[in-house]
Motif scaffolding. Structure first.
Motif, PDB file in Angstrom:
ATOM      1  N   LYS A 194      19.823   3.339   2.658  1.00 58.32           N
ATOM      2  CA  LYS A 194      19.477   2.553   1.135  1.00 58.32           C
ATOM      3  C   LYS A 194      17.670   2.581   1.057  1.00 58.32           C
ATOM      4  O   LYS A 194      17.422   2.530  -0.207  1.00 58.32           O
ATOM      5  N   ALA A 195      17.510   1.561   1.189  1.00 68.08           N
ATOM      6  CA  ALA A 195      16.502   0.647   1.358  1.00 68.08           C
ATOM      7  C   ALA A 195      14.779   1.300   1.315  1.00 68.08           C
ATOM      8  O   ALA A 195      13.906   1.319  -0.069  1.00 68.08           O
ATOM      9  N   ARG A 196      14.725   2.871   1.759  1.00 71.77           N
ATOM     10  CA  ARG A 196      13.962   3.856   2.020  1.00 71.77           C
ATOM     11  C   ARG A 196      13.237   4.103   0.533  1.00 71.77           C
ATOM     12  O   ARG A 196      14.155   4.475   0.517  1.00 71.77           O
ATOM     13  N   LYS A 197      12.038   3.912   0.890  1.00 69.41           N
ATOM     14  CA  LYS A 197      11.097   4.517  -0.443  1.00 69.41           C
ATOM     15  C   LYS A 197      10.498   5.097   0.173  1.00 69.41           C
ATOM     16  O   LYS A 197       9.190   4.428   1.248  1.00 69.41           O
ATOM     17  N   VAL A 198       9.692   5.854  -0.730  1.00 73.29           N
ATOM     18  CA  VAL A 198       8.709   6.611  -0.787  1.00 73.29           C
ATOM     19  C   VAL A 198       7.559   7.165  -1.429  1.00 73.29           C
ATOM     20  O   VAL A 198       7.701   6.594  -2.833  1.00 73.29           O
ATOM     21  N   PHE A 199       6.483   6.523  -0.843  1.00 80.45           N
ATOM     22  CA  PHE A 199       5.386   6.136  -1.557  1.00 80.45           C
ATOM     23  C   PHE A 199       4.070   7.400  -1.693  1.00 80.45           C
ATOM     24  O   PHE A 199       3.260   7.109  -0.563  1.00 80.45           O
ATOM     25  N   LEU A 200       3.718   8.064  -2.489  1.00 82.95           N
ATOM     26  CA  LEU A 200       2.723   9.228  -1.764  1.00 82.95           C
ATOM     27  C   LEU A 200       1.177   8.793  -2.823  1.00 82.95           C
ATOM     28  O   LEU A 200       1.516   7.676  -3.773  1.00 82.95           O
ATOM     29  N   CYS A 201       0.469   8.074  -1.251  1.00 83.07           N
ATOM     30  CA  CYS A 201       0.030   6.499  -2.112  1.00 83.07           C
ATOM     31  C   CYS A 201      -1.709   7.169  -1.907  1.00 83.07           C
ATOM     32  O   CYS A 201      -2.001   7.839  -0.375  1.00 83.07           O
ATOM     33  N   LEU A 202      -2.666   8.370  -2.948  1.00 76.67           N
ATOM     34  CA  LEU A 202      -3.428   9.050  -2.712  1.00 76.67           C
ATOM     35  C   LEU A 202      -4.990   8.651  -2.700  1.00 76.67           C
ATOM     36  O   LEU A 202      -5.157   7.426  -3.715  1.00 76.67           O
ATOM     37  N   PHE A 203      -5.951   8.781  -2.037  1.00 78.78           N
ATOM     38  CA  PHE A 203      -7.255   8.398  -2.562  1.00 78.78           C
ATOM     39  C   PHE A 203      -8.109   9.175  -3.497  1.00 78.78           C
ATOM     40  O   PHE A 203      -7.823  10.383  -2.832  1.00 78.78           O
ATOM     41  N   VAL A 204      -8.749   8.747  -4.334  1.00 79.63           N
ATOM     42  CA  VAL A 204      -9.917   9.586  -4.712  1.00 79.63           C
ATOM     43  C   VAL A 204     -11.370   8.962  -4.473  1.00 79.63           C
ATOM     44  O   VAL A 204     -11.487   7.623  -4.500  1.00 79.63           O
ATOM     45  N   GLY A 205     -12.244  10.063  -3.678  1.00 77.71           N
ATOM     46  CA  GLY A 205     -13.075   9.489  -2.620  1.00 77.71           C
ATOM     47  C   GLY A 205     -12.722   8.372  -1.446  1.00 77.71           C
ATOM     48  O   GLY A 205     -11.866   8.095  -0.923  1.00 77.71           O
ATOM     49  N   GLY A 206     -13.407   8.184  -0.926  1.00 79.83           N
ATOM     50  CA  GLY A 206     -13.574   8.494   0.798  1.00 79.83           C
ATOM     51  C   GLY A 206     -14.418   6.832   0.987  1.00 79.83           C
ATOM     52  O   GLY A 206     -14.592   6.449   0.296  1.00 79.83           O
ATOM     53  N   GLY A 207     -13.925   6.459   2.452  1.00 74.76           N
ATOM     54  CA  GLY A 207     -14.755   5.460   3.065  1.00 74.76           C
ATOM     55  C   GLY A 207     -14.507   4.189   2.452  1.00 74.76           C
ATOM     56  O   GLY A 207     -13.645   4.006   1.538  1.00 74.76           O
ATOM     57  N   GLY A 208     -14.912   3.621   2.767  1.00 73.61           N
ATOM     58  CA  GLY A 208     -14.977   1.607   2.825  1.00 73.61           C
ATOM     59  C   GLY A 208     -13.162   1.495   2.714  1.00 73.61           C
ATOM     60  O   GLY A 208     -12.638   2.068   3.562  1.00 73.61           O
ATOM     61  N   THR A 209     -13.665   0.351   3.502  1.00 72.63           N
ATOM     62  CA  THR A 209     -12.481  -0.331   3.771  1.00 72.63           C
ATOM     63  C   THR A 209     -11.296  -0.834   2.297  1.00 72.63           C
ATOM     64  O   THR A 209     -10.214  -0.329   3.160  1.00 72.63           O
ATOM     65  N   GLN A 210     -11.854  -0.509   1.614  1.00 71.92           N
ATOM     66  CA  GLN A 210     -10.471  -0.140  -0.033  1.00 71.92           C
ATOM     67  C   GLN A 210      -9.165   1.159   0.252  1.00 71.92           C
ATOM     68  O   GLN A 210      -8.130   1.061  -0.090  1.00 71.92           O
ATOM     69  N   GLN A 211     -10.093   1.847   1.145  1.00 72.86           N
ATOM     70  CA  GLN A 211      -9.337   3.177   1.327  1.00 72.86           C
ATOM     71  C   GLN A 211      -8.772   2.911   2.267  1.00 72.86           C
ATOM     72  O   GLN A 211      -8.490   4.317   3.331  1.00 72.86           O
ATOM     73  N   GLN A 212      -7.854   2.258   2.785  1.00 67.19           N
ATOM     74  CA  GLN A 212      -7.390   2.374   4.634  1.00 67.19           C
ATOM     75  C   GLN A 212      -6.344   2.156   4.011  1.00 67.19           C
ATOM     76  O   GLN A 212      -5.635   1.862   3.158  1.00 67.19           O
ATOM     77  N   MET A 213      -5.823   3.362   4.987  1.00 66.96           N
ATOM     78  CA  MET A 213      -3.977   3.984   4.940  1.00 66.96           C
ATOM     79  C   MET A 213      -2.964   2.541   4.339  1.00 66.96           C
ATOM     80  O   MET A 213      -3.290   1.527   5.863  1.00 66.96           O
ATOM     81  N   PRO A 214      -2.646   1.727   3.673  1.00 68.45           N
ATOM     82  CA  PRO A 214      -1.714   0.736   4.175  1.00 68.45           C
ATOM     83  C   PRO A 214      -0.070   1.338   4.836  1.00 68.45           C
ATOM     84  O   PRO A 214      -0.417   2.220   4.870  1.00 68.45           O
ATOM     85  N   LYS A 215      -0.267   0.000   4.943  1.00 63.05           N
ATOM     86  CA  LYS A 215       1.325  -0.051   5.975  1.00 63.05           C
ATOM     87  C   LYS A 215       2.556   0.043   5.377  1.00 63.05           C
ATOM     88  O   LYS A 215       2.700  -0.291   4.249  1.00 63.05           O
ATOM     89  N   GLY A 216       3.294   1.073   5.632  1.00 62.95           N
ATOM     90  CA  GLY A 216       4.638   0.351   5.359  1.00 62.95           C
ATOM     91  C   GLY A 216       5.215  -0.931   5.316  1.00 62.95           C
ATOM     92  O   GLY A 216       5.389  -1.435   6.223  1.00 62.95           O
ATOM     93  N   VAL A 217       6.371  -0.894   4.212  1.00 64.36           N
ATOM     94  CA  VAL A 217       7.434  -2.661   4.478  1.00 64.36           C
ATOM     95  C   VAL A 217       8.338  -2.197   5.843  1.00 64.36           C
ATOM     96  O   VAL A 217       8.935  -1.267   5.507  1.00 64.36           O
ATOM     97  N   GLU A 218       8.259  -2.500   6.793  1.00 62.19           N
ATOM     98  CA  GLU A 218       9.593  -2.027   7.878  1.00 62.19           C
ATOM     99  C   GLU A 218      10.752  -3.589   7.604  1.00 62.19           C
ATOM    100  O   GLU A 218      10.477  -3.897   6.987  1.00 62.19           O
ATOM    101  N   GLY A 219      11.791  -3.473   8.304  1.00 62.37           N
ATOM    102  CA  GLY A 219      12.645  -3.849   7.894  1.00 62.37           C
ATOM    103  C   GLY A 219      14.239  -3.193   7.365  1.00 62.37           C
ATOM    104  O   GLY A 219      14.234  -1.792   7.300  1.00 62.37           O
ATOM    105  N   GLU A 220      15.639  -3.335   8.148  1.00 62.03           N
ATOM    106  CA  GLU A 220      16.988  -2.682   7.627  1.00 62.03           C
ATOM    107  C   GLU A 220      17.022  -2.729   6.525  1.00 62.03           C
ATOM    108  O   GLU A 220      17.050  -2.172   6.044  1.00 62.03           O
TER     109      GLU A 220
END
Ligand code: SAM
Ligand code: ZN
Lengths: 282, 123
Positions: A194-220
């Protein structure tokens, strides 16, 4: 019932009646608000700075209301006139455009500090006519290419959507990548049906810590975590003092009266929404 | 509601219309003023993205002649206030935005520009 996007084109499906129903449904408000907060979080904007954002498929402005509250300035585009009509009535601050995102944007390069889109992209996966420009891959390509150019470097676009299969996720991400985006998919509550949610998280420009891939929220189940997160937000908001006081209803009504007296045309009529206290987060 | 802040970022997106497709020219406009919270940081932040001459001309088209023709080097508070007014407080309610190159007119009704293209105009 089958998914809305199988039933009718969006501007038909979201007609007057559905647009009202959609916007007034408190359960729906809550779900869309939750995903909006999460999308803003994933945008990873510099703290305490108002950003200029694009809300893709803004509908009646359920997200826009939150962007207003958070102190951001935004423009919204949607293909359904009835949804935009409701957005107008709700007296939001964003600029609204009637636009089919599958036709692409005309925004100049580097216009926006970020973009969000809540529950929209699945609509682009269905062809509406047999014309070549309306095939889903063509429309997705137009969309992502023109979106990429409309965003600043570096920045992000966060698009929550409802894929029916991993193939669809694959198709969408590969087209986004060809358009120049980095990033990928973040799945919150991957194990909850029920709670599963898909977010397409797109970056313009690379590099830097700012553009590190975020983690999904875990849990049932999301309920608990969600309320936790909300409470944190509430706390932050009440202590940060980032936003100045929102103008109260009286102030706005006085202002409108003044404009009317000066003979201004088209001053929005007062609605029950005028200057209402924006709901606290759920 | 469309304001000059978004108008200044908007070019024509008709297929093949890639030169002289900015700025869109206002036609037969009706405007409405609505006070907005002054946020000098935001205005400063937006400035590098804006086309000054296009902004000055668009402001004129909607009845605001307060901006200097040349972009000043220094942004003092008075100028930021003027910019704030031009960018954030003038709402274009009716009329059209017309592309100088392909002549496509994007009609504005009830504050909302119609950006939809005909099939042959889609890129
Ligand atoms: C489920 S609603 C979400 C609205 C809003 N984002 C929210 O969270 O409340 C989906 C929206 O996508 C819009 N939409 C669907 N296809 C679109 C397209 N091709 N271009 C622009 N908007 C579209 C619909 O009109 C509708 O307002
Ligand atoms: Zn053109």
């Amino acid at each position: 019932m089958s998914r809305p996007e199988y039933q009718a084109p969006p501007e038909i499906y979201y007609g007057d009646a559905e647009a009202k129903k959609y916007t007034q449904n408190t359960r729906n408000q809550q779900i869309q608000a939750d995903m909006t907060y999460r999308a803003i979080e994933l945008l990873n904007l510099p703290p305490d700075e108002p950003a200029f954002l694009l809300d893709i498929g803004c509908g009646s402005g359920l997200s826009g209301e939150i962007l207003d509250e958070e102190g951001h300035i935004w423009a919204g585009v949607d293909i359904a006139p009835s949804m935009l009509e409701v957005a107008l009535e709700r007296d939001l601050d964003g600029d609204l455009f009637l636009q089919d995102i599958g036709q692409g944007f005309g925004f100049r390069p580097g216009s926006f500090d970020g973009a969000i889109s809540i529950s929209v992209l699945q609509w682009l996966l269905n062809a509406e006519t047999s014309h070549p420009t309306s095939s889903p891959p063509h429309r997705l390509t137009r969309f992502f290419t023109t979106l990429h150019s409309a965003l600043r470097n570096p920045s992000r676009a966060v698009l929550q959507f409802y894929p029916t299969s991993d193939d669809q996720i694959q198709l969408i991400t590969s087209i986004a990548q060809k358009a120049g985006f980095g990033g990928g998919v973040v799945v919150d509550y991957p194990n909850s049906k029920k709670a599963r949610k898909v977010f397409l998280c797109l970056f313009v420009g690379g590099g830097g810590t700012q553009q590190q891939m975020p983690k999904g929220v875990e849990g049932e189940d999301d309920e608990h975590a969600r309320f936790e997160r909300r409470r944190e937000k509430e706390k932050k908001r009440s202590t940060s003092g980032k936003r100045k006081n929102i103008k109260d209803r009286d102030w706005i009504l006085r202002k409108k009266e003044l404009y009317r007296q000066r003979g201004k045309e088209g001053v929005p009529r007062d609605s029950k929404y005028t200057g209402r206290k924006r709901k606290a987060t759920f | 509601m469309v304001r000059l802040i978004t108008h200044n970022l908007l070019a024509c997106h008709v297929k093949g219309c890639t030169t002289n497709n900015f700025p869109l020219v206002f036609q037969d406009v009706q405007v409405e003023l609505q006070e907005a919270e002054f946020n000098p940081d935001f205005i400063r932040n937006m400035l590098p993205r804006l086309e000054w001459t296009a902004l000055v001309n668009a402001a004129k088209q909607v009845g605001d002649t307060s901006l200097p023709l040349e972009q000043p080097d220094m942004m003092d508070d008075e100028l930021l206030q003027k910019l704030h007014h031009a960018l954030m407080e003038i709402h274009i309610i009716e009329g059209a935005m017309v592309c100088q190159n392909c002549r496509h007119a994007y009609p504005i009704s009830n504050g909302i520009p119609n950006m939809l293209l005909a099939e042959h105009e889609i890129g």
